[in-house]
Write an enzyme that holds these catalytic residues in place. Sequence first.
Site, PDB file in Angstrom:
ATOM      1  N   VAL A  41       0.845  -1.197   0.000  1.00  0.00           N
ATOM      2  CA  VAL A  41       0.000   0.000   0.000  1.00  0.00           C
ATOM      3  C   VAL A  41       0.880   1.246   0.000  1.00  0.00           C
ATOM      4  O   VAL A  41       2.106   1.175   0.203  1.00  0.00           O
ATOM      5  CB  VAL A  41      -0.940   0.020   1.221  1.00  0.00           C
ATOM      6  CG1 VAL A  41      -1.900  -1.142   1.175  1.00  0.00           C
ATOM      7  CG2 VAL A  41      -0.136   0.019   2.517  1.00  0.00           C
ATOM      8  N   CYS A  42       0.247   2.380  -0.219  1.00  0.00           N
ATOM      9  CA  CYS A  42       0.963   3.662  -0.140  1.00  0.00           C
ATOM     10  C   CYS A  42       1.335   3.929   1.312  1.00  0.00           C
ATOM     11  O   CYS A  42       0.479   3.876   2.205  1.00  0.00           O
ATOM     12  CB  CYS A  42       0.074   4.777  -0.683  1.00  0.00           C
ATOM     13  SG  CYS A  42       0.761   6.445  -0.468  1.00  0.00           S
ATOM     14  N   PRO A  43       2.599   4.237   1.624  1.00  0.00           N
ATOM     15  CA  PRO A  43       3.001   4.435   3.023  1.00  0.00           C
ATOM     16  C   PRO A  43       2.391   5.687   3.666  1.00  0.00           C
ATOM     17  O   PRO A  43       2.477   5.841   4.887  1.00  0.00           O
ATOM     18  CB  PRO A  43       4.530   4.580   2.928  1.00  0.00           C
ATOM     19  CG  PRO A  43       4.901   3.983   1.623  1.00  0.00           C
ATOM     20  CD  PRO A  43       3.751   4.235   0.705  1.00  0.00           C
TER      21      PRO A  43
ATOM     22  N   TYR B 218      -2.025   4.573   3.183  1.00  0.00           N
ATOM     23  CA  TYR B 218      -2.309   3.162   3.446  1.00  0.00           C
ATOM     24  C   TYR B 218      -3.459   2.637   2.579  1.00  0.00           C
ATOM     25  O   TYR B 218      -4.233   1.777   3.009  1.00  0.00           O
ATOM     26  CB  TYR B 218      -2.626   2.928   4.927  1.00  0.00           C
ATOM     27  CG  TYR B 218      -1.461   3.204   5.828  1.00  0.00           C
ATOM     28  CD1 TYR B 218      -0.369   2.339   5.889  1.00  0.00           C
ATOM     29  CD2 TYR B 218      -1.435   4.350   6.607  1.00  0.00           C
ATOM     30  CE1 TYR B 218       0.703   2.611   6.708  1.00  0.00           C
ATOM     31  CE2 TYR B 218      -0.373   4.646   7.434  1.00  0.00           C
ATOM     32  CZ  TYR B 218       0.710   3.766   7.476  1.00  0.00           C
ATOM     33  OH  TYR B 218       1.770   4.044   8.274  1.00  0.00           O
TER      34      TYR B 218
END
Length: 632
Positions: A535-537, A540
């Site tokens: 996922v995108c940090p 999320y």
Amino acid sequence: MGPFKLKREYLLASVCVILRVPSLFIMEVWFRTDPQRAIDARSVDPGHAEFITTMVYYSILAFAVAVLLMPLRKLVSLYMYIVSLVLLLMAHHLAQIFVEMEVDEPETYIFSDSAALKRLGLHLTAQCVMAALIAYLIDITSWKRFVLLVYTLPMIARIAGIPLAALEHIHHFCSLFTVILIMLFLFNNIGFVLDIVKENLIRWKALADTIGWISLLFTAWHTILLPIQFLVFWIVLFCTQLYVYMIKTPISLSQEGWLLFILACVGECCATPISLIALCITIAYASYYILTLTKLYLQGWTAFTADHDVMRGWTEGFTMMLIAVQTGLLDLKPLQRAFLMCVLLFIVASSLIQSMYEMADPILLALSASHNKNVFKHVRAILLFTFLWLFPLYMTYSICQYFDLDFWLLVIMSSCLLTSVQVVGSLVIYSLFMYDGLRTEPWDSLDDIVYYTRSFVRILEFIVAVFVVCYGMKESIFGEWSWINSSILIIHCYFNVWQRLQSGWKTFLLRREAVKKLESLPSASPQQLEEYNDVCPICYQALSSAKITPCGHFFHATCLKKWLYVKDTCPMCHKKLHETVEESQNSYEERPAQNDVNPTENEEENSEAESELSIQSEEDLELSDDSSGDSV
């Protein structure tokens, strides 16, 4: 804190306020009284009369200030003596009534006249009860308490059969004896009073040397509950004035209407510095409760109990005070004060609506950004925002019906119109977020549309501010020039034009720089996204498309752009992002050559780097979590 102790504190606070409020009424009457009239009314010895009147005039003010600042125990003792003095006056008056009734009746033997005997018993009982109350209040326990029965002498003389003509002389003797007792009491206790004053002055000076005069004033302000005293004082004063106006002028109420009637009452209740301060504090408390109820309406009881903002609402009170002092409200006649009060309350209402918007705007956007499923919360927020953009327009229309357009009115109207524009802009952004929540796929251009919407609102605000400045310059050049208008114009030009221009230009440059940095980064291919499988940090959320930083981290383009507004580093490893993709690829190609030189040493370095990166990534995940919350 137990319930009994809490009730005791509330009881002490109520007693403190009730006992000190009369001092504010004394100050109000003191400011409304002109001592020169009393001096001019005396035809003999004007110099002596002026001295006595001045001494009495300022002694009353000193007494009121002493009552306001006196410790609670001493204040209770003072009221005991005041009540005792009132009881003595009542005893004097009852004795005088008894003597007058007996003198008017034919002289008969008291025990042969049942009506006279009943009257005697009633007055004698009343005198004994009042003497007992006085002895209890001022704590007289010795034989001196019998001195308080001095006004029973006319009754005793009537029982003894003394001629009725002598009763008046006996009553005069009782009055003279009482006055002598009071004078002796005051003379004996004047040293005690001076010692108390000296002790309090020394104590206050010591506290001021320890914590400073400003801290001492704030401590005294909260210790004696001065704001609540002013609040109670003004409410009682306003209700009294309202009752007097309704009794005296019932016809004008039906002709002029409730609005002008209430404005006239409010204008009459701010004719002195004391009542003006009380009005400003009342406005501050009213604003505080309106804003608190607004938050309770939007977020429910949980947010209300967790709210500890005690300074909320004081902006409106200070605004009222500054404008009232600047416009010379106290020097106007009652009718002029009533019309000016209309403008002042309009300004306060505009400030209050702006405060309500600033409080409700984050709540509304949080509802839409978090995709809250509670329908009632959304309906309540939309209804409130509908009121916040319609009511300023109605206020602007109403005030234009009564006043001609000038610079001051234009500034006030612009504030209301800007509030309506801001509210409409927030509703548009709310609608965009809600539409994004209904979509099945991420809306990549949402951030750009929100930015353009906010920019449009800021441009409108800037145009209105520039128009106000131009109109003010026209009034100063071709109309009537004044220092006040010029000062307001300069302040308005600096804060509402120059500051807005600087802020907008800075935001534009930051966004343009962030867009340039983002466009220089490569986009992830479907194969890379499949290999990454994460996922995108920042948010999320799943990565359907992503940008790759030179350090090899994957982010949503929108999330990374919001991050780049603030910092020029990677949200994960905090490396600078000004490197180009080619430089990062070159550095990646140089690594195998280094590995061939000393493979064992390189493996050790890689293992150490991986351990450091794992530790750093854990810390950066926490940071990215915080930054994602800020970006939303």
